[in-house]
Write an enzyme that holds these catalytic residues in place. Structure first.
Site, PDB file in Angstrom:
ATOM      1  N   ASP A 104       0.803  -1.227   0.000  1.00 33.09           N
ATOM      2  CA  ASP A 104       0.000   0.000   0.000  1.00 33.09           C
ATOM      3  C   ASP A 104       0.838   1.280   0.000  1.00 33.09           C
ATOM      4  OD1 ASP A 104      -0.704  -0.999   3.386  1.00 33.09           O
ATOM      5  OD2 ASP A 104       0.937   0.255   2.690  1.00 33.09           O
ATOM      6  N   HIS A 119       6.785  -7.463  -1.344  1.00 37.92           N
ATOM      7  CA  HIS A 119       5.762  -7.919  -2.283  1.00 37.92           C
ATOM      8  C   HIS A 119       5.379  -6.844  -3.284  1.00 37.92           C
ATOM      9  CE1 HIS A 119       4.695 -11.043   0.983  1.00 37.92           C
ATOM     10  NE2 HIS A 119       5.766 -11.365   0.292  1.00 37.92           N
ATOM     11  N   CYS A 127       5.612  -3.148 -16.737  1.00 40.53           N
ATOM     12  CA  CYS A 127       5.290  -3.856 -17.980  1.00 40.53           C
ATOM     13  C   CYS A 127       6.101  -5.142 -17.990  1.00 40.53           C
ATOM     14  CB  CYS A 127       5.680  -2.968 -19.171  1.00 40.53           C
ATOM     15  SG  CYS A 127       5.545  -3.827 -20.742  1.00 40.53           S
ATOM     16  N   CYS A 130       8.440  -5.120 -21.496  1.00 39.34           N
ATOM     17  CA  CYS A 130       9.710  -4.378 -21.687  1.00 39.34           C
ATOM     18  C   CYS A 130      10.313  -3.956 -20.357  1.00 39.34           C
ATOM     19  CB  CYS A 130       9.458  -3.149 -22.572  1.00 39.34           C
ATOM     20  SG  CYS A 130       8.597  -1.811 -21.709  1.00 39.34           S
ATOM     21  N   CYS A 145       5.995   0.525 -24.548  1.00 36.76           N
ATOM     22  CA  CYS A 145       5.844  -0.434 -25.653  1.00 36.76           C
ATOM     23  C   CYS A 145       4.381  -0.729 -25.960  1.00 36.76           C
ATOM     24  CB  CYS A 145       6.575  -1.743 -25.326  1.00 36.76           C
ATOM     25  SG  CYS A 145       5.710  -2.727 -24.084  1.00 36.76           S
ATOM     26  N   GLY A 182       2.219  -6.966  13.048  1.00 35.62           N
ATOM     27  CA  GLY A 182       0.999  -7.191  12.267  1.00 35.62           C
ATOM     28  C   GLY A 182       1.131  -8.162  11.121  1.00 35.62           C
ATOM     29  N   GLU A 210      -3.107 -10.982  17.426  1.00 35.91           N
ATOM     30  CA  GLU A 210      -3.394 -12.341  17.931  1.00 35.91           C
ATOM     31  C   GLU A 210      -2.086 -13.068  18.185  1.00 35.91           C
ATOM     32  OE1 GLU A 210      -5.461 -14.000  14.565  1.00 35.91           O
ATOM     33  OE2 GLU A 210      -3.591 -14.392  13.492  1.00 35.91           O
ATOM     34  N   ALA A 226      -1.201  -2.255  16.444  1.00 33.09           N
ATOM     35  CA  ALA A 226       0.006  -1.526  16.033  1.00 33.09           C
ATOM     36  C   ALA A 226      -0.199  -0.023  16.134  1.00 33.09           C
ATOM     37  CB  ALA A 226       0.361  -1.912  14.600  1.00 33.09           C
TER      38      ALA A 226
HETATM   39  P1  NAD Z   1       3.341 -19.277  -1.307  1.00 24.94           P
HETATM   40  O1  NAD Z   1       3.851 -20.460  -0.559  1.00 24.94           O
HETATM   41  O2  NAD Z   1       2.744 -19.486  -2.641  1.00 24.94           O
HETATM   42  O3  NAD Z   1       4.472 -18.195  -1.422  1.00 24.94           O
HETATM   43  C1  NAD Z   1       5.681 -18.576  -1.923  1.00 24.94           C
HETATM   44  C2  NAD Z   1       5.902 -17.658  -3.066  1.00 24.94           C
HETATM   45  O4  NAD Z   1       7.047 -16.952  -2.830  1.00 24.94           O
HETATM   46  C3  NAD Z   1       5.941 -18.463  -4.317  1.00 24.94           C
HETATM   47  O5  NAD Z   1       5.182 -17.758  -5.268  1.00 24.94           O
HETATM   48  C4  NAD Z   1       7.403 -18.449  -4.680  1.00 24.94           C
HETATM   49  O6  NAD Z   1       7.571 -18.145  -6.053  1.00 24.94           O
HETATM   50  C5  NAD Z   1       7.947 -17.291  -3.888  1.00 24.94           C
HETATM   51  N1  NAD Z   1       9.217 -17.693  -3.290  1.00 24.94           N
HETATM   52  C6  NAD Z   1       9.419 -18.743  -2.498  1.00 24.94           C
HETATM   53  N2  NAD Z   1      10.717 -18.812  -2.167  1.00 24.94           N
HETATM   54  C7  NAD Z   1      11.311 -17.737  -2.772  1.00 24.94           C
HETATM   55  C8  NAD Z   1      12.625 -17.252  -2.826  1.00 24.94           C
HETATM   56  N3  NAD Z   1      13.619 -17.850  -2.161  1.00 24.94           N
HETATM   57  N4  NAD Z   1      12.878 -16.151  -3.542  1.00 24.94           N
HETATM   58  C9  NAD Z   1      11.887 -15.520  -4.186  1.00 24.94           C
HETATM   59  N5  NAD Z   1      10.619 -15.929  -4.185  1.00 24.94           N
HETATM   60  C10 NAD Z   1      10.358 -17.030  -3.478  1.00 24.94           C
HETATM   61  O7  NAD Z   1       2.455 -18.439  -0.358  1.00 24.94           O
HETATM   62  P2  NAD Z   1       1.391 -17.420  -0.875  1.00 24.94           P
HETATM   63  O8  NAD Z   1       0.619 -16.961   0.279  1.00 24.94           O
HETATM   64  O9  NAD Z   1       0.704 -18.136  -2.000  1.00 24.94           O
HETATM   65  O10 NAD Z   1       2.145 -16.150  -1.477  1.00 24.94           O
HETATM   66  C11 NAD Z   1       2.734 -16.209  -2.754  1.00 24.94           C
HETATM   67  C12 NAD Z   1       3.477 -14.935  -3.040  1.00 24.94           C
HETATM   68  O11 NAD Z   1       2.586 -14.035  -3.696  1.00 24.94           O
HETATM   69  C13 NAD Z   1       3.901 -14.285  -1.753  1.00 24.94           C
HETATM   70  O12 NAD Z   1       5.040 -13.508  -1.947  1.00 24.94           O
HETATM   71  C14 NAD Z   1       2.700 -13.434  -1.485  1.00 24.94           C
HETATM   72  O13 NAD Z   1       3.012 -12.400  -0.628  1.00 24.94           O
HETATM   73  C15 NAD Z   1       2.395 -12.927  -2.866  1.00 24.94           C
HETATM   74  N6  NAD Z   1       0.997 -12.485  -2.947  1.00 24.94           N
HETATM   75  C16 NAD Z   1       0.773 -11.145  -2.846  1.00 24.94           C
HETATM   76  C17 NAD Z   1      -0.519 -10.712  -2.898  1.00 24.94           C
HETATM   77  C18 NAD Z   1      -0.809  -9.260  -2.714  1.00 24.94           C
HETATM   78  O14 NAD Z   1      -1.949  -8.873  -2.775  1.00 24.94           O
HETATM   79  N7  NAD Z   1       0.242  -8.506  -2.419  1.00 24.94           N
HETATM   80  C19 NAD Z   1      -1.571 -11.587  -3.092  1.00 24.94           C
HETATM   81  C20 NAD Z   1      -1.274 -12.949  -3.173  1.00 24.94           C
HETATM   82  C21 NAD Z   1       0.037 -13.394  -3.066  1.00 24.94           C
HETATM   83  N1  APR Z   2      -2.466  -4.335  14.951  1.00 25.90           N
HETATM   84  C1  APR Z   2      -1.620  -5.403  14.992  1.00 25.90           C
HETATM   85  N2  APR Z   2      -1.881  -6.590  14.383  1.00 25.90           N
HETATM   86  C2  APR Z   2      -3.050  -6.690  13.715  1.00 25.90           C
HETATM   87  C3  APR Z   2      -3.985  -5.637  13.624  1.00 25.90           C
HETATM   88  C4  APR Z   2      -3.643  -4.413  14.271  1.00 25.90           C
HETATM   89  N3  APR Z   2      -4.459  -3.343  14.248  1.00 25.90           N
HETATM   90  N4  APR Z   2      -5.050  -6.060  12.903  1.00 25.90           N
HETATM   91  C5  APR Z   2      -4.783  -7.330  12.545  1.00 25.90           C
HETATM   92  N5  APR Z   2      -3.594  -7.720  13.033  1.00 25.90           N
HETATM   93  C6  APR Z   2      -2.898  -9.002  12.861  1.00 25.90           C
HETATM   94  C7  APR Z   2      -3.820 -10.171  12.645  1.00 25.90           C
HETATM   95  O1  APR Z   2      -4.129 -10.737  13.893  1.00 25.90           O
HETATM   96  C8  APR Z   2      -2.934 -11.088  11.793  1.00 25.90           C
HETATM   97  O2  APR Z   2      -2.195 -11.956  12.615  1.00 25.90           O
HETATM   98  O3  APR Z   2      -2.138  -8.859  11.677  1.00 25.90           O
HETATM   99  C9  APR Z   2      -1.965 -10.149  11.079  1.00 25.90           C
HETATM  100  C10 APR Z   2      -2.250 -10.029   9.580  1.00 25.90           C
HETATM  101  O4  APR Z   2      -1.870 -11.266   8.991  1.00 25.90           O
HETATM  102  P1  APR Z   2      -2.244 -11.558   7.476  1.00 25.90           P
HETATM  103  O5  APR Z   2      -3.646 -11.182   7.211  1.00 25.90           O
HETATM  104  O6  APR Z   2      -1.790 -12.964   7.192  1.00 25.90           O
HETATM  105  O7  APR Z   2      -1.345 -10.525   6.645  1.00 25.90           O
HETATM  106  P2  APR Z   2       0.190 -10.701   6.296  1.00 25.90           P
HETATM  107  O8  APR Z   2       0.914 -11.438   7.381  1.00 25.90           O
HETATM  108  O9  APR Z   2       0.686  -9.382   5.901  1.00 25.90           O
HETATM  109  O10 APR Z   2       0.164 -11.647   4.973  1.00 25.90           O
HETATM  110  C11 APR Z   2       1.446 -11.908   4.351  1.00 25.90           C
HETATM  111  O11 APR Z   2       0.341 -13.015   2.509  1.00 25.90           O
HETATM  112  O12 APR Z   2      -1.013 -13.423   0.684  1.00 25.90           O
HETATM  113  C12 APR Z   2       0.122 -12.817   1.128  1.00 25.90           C
HETATM  114  O13 APR Z   2       0.965 -11.041  -0.111  1.00 25.90           O
HETATM  115  C13 APR Z   2       0.115 -11.330   0.941  1.00 25.90           C
HETATM  116  O14 APR Z   2       1.737  -9.843   1.924  1.00 25.90           O
HETATM  117  C14 APR Z   2       0.709 -10.777   2.230  1.00 25.90           C
HETATM  118  C15 APR Z   2       1.257 -12.007   2.864  1.00 25.90           C
END
Ligand code: NAD
Ligand code: APR
Length: 244
Positions: A104, A119, A127, A130, A145, A182, A210, A226
């Site tokens: 964000d 992430h 892109c 390119c 591109c 968090g 939690e 937080a």
């Molecule tokens: P997952 O187990 O699929 O995550 C592992 C991911 O991280 C795999 O896609 C793999 O390619 C990558 N990875 C694993 N080891 C790595 C390394 N050593 N170096 C680089 N990349 C490596 O768990 P997940 O929850 O499916 O998450 C997949 C990935 O996609 C995570 O990075 C997650 O944060 C990201 N994601 C982001 C969003 C978003 O909205 N930001 C949404 C979904 C997933």
């Molecule tokens: N203050 C502190 N902690 C909080 C608050 C708050 N106000 N609100 C929620 N939480 C905690 C929840 O209890 C939870 O344990 O924050 C945590 C959020 O965990 P997730 O929802 O799993 O988010 P995150 O850990 O960032 O996920 C990691 O997963 O799918 C991927 O790319 C995605 O970057 C994300 C990654």
């Protein structure tokens, strides 16, 4: 609660190389949903349909609609006291590295510097053809591109940016205090970072709404929000600095 906070403040005061690792919990108070809470993004089936690399080609229109809506939520959000406290921490302790899984951009908008965005960021588009990478992703088309542009965000199944990951790994390994804020810390390779800090003798502090499995390895465990606890943590540091 007060004891853990005082202990965490003490650890923060004496730390020389701090890493703060944040997840979606840090941005919850800014109105951005987390992923795995009861009201998290993964409870919305649409989110899962458009968060994998192959979804781009499977349904480009649906993909663009979903991510444009996520961008709108992020653009409407404001940094909360948690983000502002971390930017202040960096001013008090310039060696502090902020590593986030959030896409964000709110830590940068709060004034933090050199944030490692594991992430990627919704506030950039890129892109895949390119490699062009620019500001807020408002275009469907690459300005260079003309091919389709996409959010500069790591999707399921995609690799993280190698340079960012390497920087985050070395910061964790060199840290003497690793503050997790968090995050459920269940997604790899990000979730490896706290372990790398611990493996190299760093101390872990967890701040989460939690309980976490990682709490067992933490020197101090803060259960709470937080946006409430970070300002109190950093305030005590500021007092100490001004008082010394
Ligand atoms: P997952 O187990 O699929 O995550 C592992 C991911 O991280 C795999 O896609 C793999 O390619 C990558 N990875 C694993 N080891 C790595 C390394 N050593 N170096 C680089 N990349 C490596 O768990 P997940 O929850 O499916 O998450 C997949 C990935 O996609 C995570 O990075 C997650 O944060 C990201 N994601 C982001 C969003 C978003 O909205 N930001 C949404 C979904 C997933
Ligand atoms: N203050 C502190 N902690 C909080 C608050 C708050 N106000 N609100 C929620 N939480 C905690 C929840 O209890 C939870 O344990 O924050 C945590 C959020 O965990 P997730 O929802 O799993 O988010 P995150 O850990 O960032 O996920 C990691 O997963 O799918 C991927 O790319 C995605 O970057 C994300 C990654």
């Amino acid at each position: 609660e007060g004891i853990a906070l005082e202990l965490a403040a003490e650890l923060l005061r004496s730390a020389r190389r701090i890493v703060v690792f944040s997840g979606a919990g840090l941005s919850k108070a800014s109105g951005i949903p987390t992923y795995r809470d009861a009201d998290g993004l993964w409870m919305n089936k649409d989110a899962l349909r458009f968060s994998h690399a192959e979804d781009l080609d499977r349904d480009p229109a649906g993909f663009s609609r979903f991510w444009a809506e996520r961008l709108r939520v992020v653009e409407a959000a404001r940094p909360n006291p948690g983000h502002l406290a971390l930017a202040q921490l960096q001013r008090l302790r310039p060696a502090t590295r902020l590593v986030t899984q959030n896409v964000d951009g709110l830590l940068s908008r709060a004034g933090a510097a050199d944030v490692l965005e594991l992430h990627g960021s919704l506030r950039r588009w890129r892109c895949d053809h390119c490699g062009n990478r620019r500001g807020p992703w408002l275009f469907q088309r690459c300005l260079r591109c003309g091919r389709r542009a996409r959010p500069d965000v790591v999707m399921f199944g995609e690799m993280l940016n190698k340079g960012v990951l390497l920087d985050a790994q070395s910061a964790a390994q060199e840290s003497d205090l690793f503050l997790l804020v968090g995050s459920t810390a269940v997604v790899y390779p990000a979730a490896d970072l706290p372990q790398q800090a611990l493996a190299n003798g760093g101390q872990l502090v967890t701040l989460n709404a939690e309980p976490l499995a990682l709490d067992h390895s933490a020197t101090a465990v803060l259960h709470g929000k937080a946006e409430e606890l970070l300002p109190r943590l950093v305030e005590s540091l500021g007092r100490q600095v001004s008082g010394s």
